[in-house]
Design a protein around this motif. Structure first.
Motif, PDB file in Angstrom:
ATOM      1  N   ARG A 106      53.499  38.349 -10.253  1.00  0.00           N
ATOM      2  CA  ARG A 106      52.108  38.109  -9.873  1.00  0.00           C
ATOM      3  C   ARG A 106      51.142  38.709 -10.901  1.00  0.00           C
ATOM      4  O   ARG A 106      50.131  38.098 -11.248  1.00  0.00           O
ATOM      5  CB  ARG A 106      51.863  38.675  -8.485  1.00  0.00           C
ATOM      6  CG  ARG A 106      52.552  37.892  -7.381  1.00  0.00           C
ATOM      7  CD  ARG A 106      52.642  38.659  -6.092  1.00  0.00           C
ATOM      8  NE  ARG A 106      51.327  39.015  -5.558  1.00  0.00           N
ATOM      9  CZ  ARG A 106      51.151  39.761  -4.475  1.00  0.00           C
ATOM     10  NH1 ARG A 106      52.213  40.231  -3.820  1.00  0.00           N
ATOM     11  NH2 ARG A 106      49.929  40.046  -4.044  1.00  0.00           N
ATOM     12  N   GLN A 139      56.429  33.587 -12.964  1.00  0.00           N
ATOM     13  CA  GLN A 139      57.035  34.634 -13.775  1.00  0.00           C
ATOM     14  C   GLN A 139      57.368  34.162 -15.185  1.00  0.00           C
ATOM     15  O   GLN A 139      57.607  34.974 -16.070  1.00  0.00           O
ATOM     16  CB  GLN A 139      58.307  35.192 -13.100  1.00  0.00           C
ATOM     17  CG  GLN A 139      59.488  34.226 -13.035  1.00  0.00           C
ATOM     18  CD  GLN A 139      59.506  33.436 -11.747  1.00  0.00           C
ATOM     19  OE1 GLN A 139      58.458  33.050 -11.238  1.00  0.00           O
ATOM     20  NE2 GLN A 139      60.687  33.195 -11.223  1.00  0.00           N
ATOM     21  N   ASP A 154      61.543  33.598  -7.211  1.00  0.00           N
ATOM     22  CA  ASP A 154      61.509  35.013  -6.826  1.00  0.00           C
ATOM     23  C   ASP A 154      60.538  35.281  -5.681  1.00  0.00           C
ATOM     24  O   ASP A 154      60.415  36.405  -5.212  1.00  0.00           O
ATOM     25  CB  ASP A 154      61.144  35.891  -8.031  1.00  0.00           C
ATOM     26  CG  ASP A 154      59.694  35.740  -8.470  1.00  0.00           C
ATOM     27  OD1 ASP A 154      59.014  34.840  -7.924  1.00  0.00           O
ATOM     28  OD2 ASP A 154      59.252  36.507  -9.324  1.00  0.00           O
ATOM     29  N   SER A 161      57.229  38.119  -6.966  1.00  0.00           N
ATOM     30  CA  SER A 161      57.375  39.564  -7.103  1.00  0.00           C
ATOM     31  C   SER A 161      56.082  40.158  -7.662  1.00  0.00           C
ATOM     32  O   SER A 161      55.261  39.454  -8.258  1.00  0.00           O
ATOM     33  CB  SER A 161      58.539  39.889  -8.033  1.00  0.00           C
ATOM     34  OG  SER A 161      58.239  39.486  -9.361  1.00  0.00           O
ATOM     35  N   THR A 162      55.910  41.463  -7.475  1.00  0.00           N
ATOM     36  CA  THR A 162      54.711  42.134  -7.979  1.00  0.00           C
ATOM     37  C   THR A 162      54.569  41.943  -9.475  1.00  0.00           C
ATOM     38  O   THR A 162      53.473  41.669  -9.989  1.00  0.00           O
ATOM     39  CB  THR A 162      54.764  43.628  -7.641  1.00  0.00           C
ATOM     40  OG1 THR A 162      54.828  43.783  -6.225  1.00  0.00           O
ATOM     41  CG2 THR A 162      53.533  44.342  -8.172  1.00  0.00           C
ATOM     42  N   GLU A 163      55.671  42.054 -10.192  1.00  0.00           N
ATOM     43  CA  GLU A 163      55.641  41.886 -11.644  1.00  0.00           C
ATOM     44  C   GLU A 163      55.222  40.471 -12.029  1.00  0.00           C
ATOM     45  O   GLU A 163      54.411  40.268 -12.938  1.00  0.00           O
ATOM     46  CB  GLU A 163      57.017  42.202 -12.235  1.00  0.00           C
ATOM     47  CG  GLU A 163      57.077  42.087 -13.751  1.00  0.00           C
ATOM     48  CD  GLU A 163      58.460  42.410 -14.301  1.00  0.00           C
ATOM     49  OE1 GLU A 163      58.652  42.266 -15.524  1.00  0.00           O
ATOM     50  OE2 GLU A 163      59.338  42.803 -13.515  1.00  0.00           O
TER      51      GLU A 163
END
Length: 325
Positions: A306, A280, A299, A302-304
Motif C-alpha cells: 500500500r 505491489q 497479497d 499488505s502495508t508495504e
C-alpha cells in the motif's frame, strides 16, 4: 455543421462506485475484499480532471456520507456530486455487479445519458478526447466498445465455443464446478446469445474481454442489459438485486459489449492502450497507458504494498485538485 458539434455538445459525466469501509461512521458489515482505503480515489479524480477535463460532473455512488479528503459538499457541488447507494438501489449492497446493472437509475438523479464508469482504482494516464470514448453516427452519439485484442482471447474463445449454445449453458452449467471468472464471462455471453437468437441475429462476431478500466456507457443501454438478464437468466434476481458479490453474476462489461457489438454493430475502439498492475508491482511506467488499473493483487494489500502504491500514484499525479481539503 462541424462534424463533432453534436458530440462536443453532448454532456458526459464520470461515475465512480466507491466505498470506504474504514469510515468509523459507516455502520455496516459488508463482506467485500476491499477492507481499506488506500486513497486511490484521490488520485483517480486528479487523473480525470487532468486528462479528461471535458467531463461535466463527477458522481460518486457510496454508502458513506462524504469523501474524507474532499471539501464540504456545498463547496464541490459545481463539479462533484454524491449519491447514497441505498438511494440508487433501494437497499444496501456491496455487489459491484448489482450496481453496474442498475446504473440506468442514475437518470433520476440528474446524471447525463452518456457516462464514463470507473472504480476508484481506475486511472486516466494521458490526455484523452471525448471522441476516444464516444462517436456520432446518423445524428446519435454512441459509446465505443473498448476492447483489448489479446489477454487470453484465443483460450477464452476455445472454452466459449463449447458453451455457445445458450440454452445448454443457461440450463445446465453449474457455477460450483467452474472457476468463478469463467462462469461470469460464459454466462454473460450465453445470455447475450439467447437474446440474439430471439432477434434472429448472427453471432458471435468475437468474444470481448473485460479491461478492468474505465468504460463509456449509455444509461438507456444499461437498462437494456438489465432487461436481458431479467428475461433470460435463471439467476436474474441474484444478479440484479443481490446484497453481496456472487459467482453466478454474469460480467456486466462482457454482456454490454458483446450484445451491442452484435445486435447494434457498435464500433470498437482498440486504439487506446490499457494497463493493469497489482499494487505491489506497479511502477511509474504504468502511467504511460491511456487507461490503467492498480489492483489490490494477491497479497490482499499488505502495508508495504500500500505504501508503494501511494508513492507511485503521488509520482504520477502530485498536484491536488481544487476540491481537495
Amino acid at each position: 455543421m462541424n462534424k463533432l458539434s453534436l458530440l462536443n455538445n453532448t454532456p458526459v459525466d464520470l461515475v465512480y462506485k466507491y466505498i470506504d469501509l474504514s469510515d468509523p461512521a459507516l455502520n455496516r458489515t459488508d463482506s467485500v475484499r476491499k477492507d481499506f482505503d488506500n486513497n486511490e480515489l484521490r488520485y483517480s479524480i486528479r487523473s480525470a480532471l487532468k486528462n479528461i477535463p471535458w467531463i461535466r460532473y463527477i458522481y460518486i455512488i457510496m454508502p458513506n456520507e462524504r469523501v474524507s479528503f474532499l471539501k464540504s459538499a456545498d463547496l464541490i457541488s459545481q463539479r462533484i456530486k454524491y449519491i447514497k447507494d441505498n438511494d440508487l438501489l433501494g437497499f444496501d449492497s456491496s455487489s459491484s455487479t448489482t450496481f453496474e446493472y442498475n446504473l440506468w437509475r442514475l437518470k433520476d438523479f440528474g446524471c447525463s445519458e452518456h457516462i464514463i464508469y470507473a472504480n476508484d482504482d481506475n486511472f486516466f494516464g494521458n490526455p484523452l478526447k471525448k471522441e476516444d470514448f464516444f462517436y456520432e453516427d446518423a445524428g446519435i452519439v454512441y459509446p465505443y466498445t473498448l476492447y483489448k485484442d489479446k489477454t487470453g482471447s484465443d483460450m477464452r474463445h476455445s472454452i466459449m465455443t463449447k458453451y455457445f449454445i445458450a440454452d445448454k449453458f443457461l440450463k445446465k452449467a453449474n457455477p460450483n464446478t467452474m472457476y468463478g471468472f469463467y462462469y461470469r464471462v460464459l454466462s454473460a455471453h450465453s445470455i447475450t446469445c439467447a437474446a440474439l437468437q430471439e432477434k434472429k441475429l448472427t453471432f458471435p462476431k468475437r468474444p470481448l474481454n473485460t479491461l478492468h478500466n474505465a468504460i463509456p456507457l449509455k444509461l438507456s443501454e444499461i437498462k437494456t442489459c438489465y432487461n436481458i438478464v431479467k428475461k433470460y437468466y435463471r439467476y436474474a434476481d441474484v444478479c440484479l438485486s443481490s446484497t453481496t458479490n456472487e459467482t453466478v453474476q454474469p460480467s456486466f462489461q462482457n454482456l454490454y459489449g458483446f450484445y451491442f457489438v452484435n445486435a447494434k454493430n457498435r464500433k470498437i475502439n482498440s486504439s487506446l492502450s490499457y494497463g493493469i498492475s497489482s499494487i505491489q508491482r506497479c511502477t511509474a511506467e504504468i502511467g504511460n497507458y491511456d487507461l490503467f488499473c492498480l489492483n489490490t493483487g494477491a497479497d490482499g494489500g499488505s502495508t508495504e504494498a500500500r505504501r508503494h502504491e501511494i508513492k507511485v500514484m503521488e509520482s504520477l499525479f502530485p498536484n491536488p485538485c481544487p476540491y481537495e481539503k
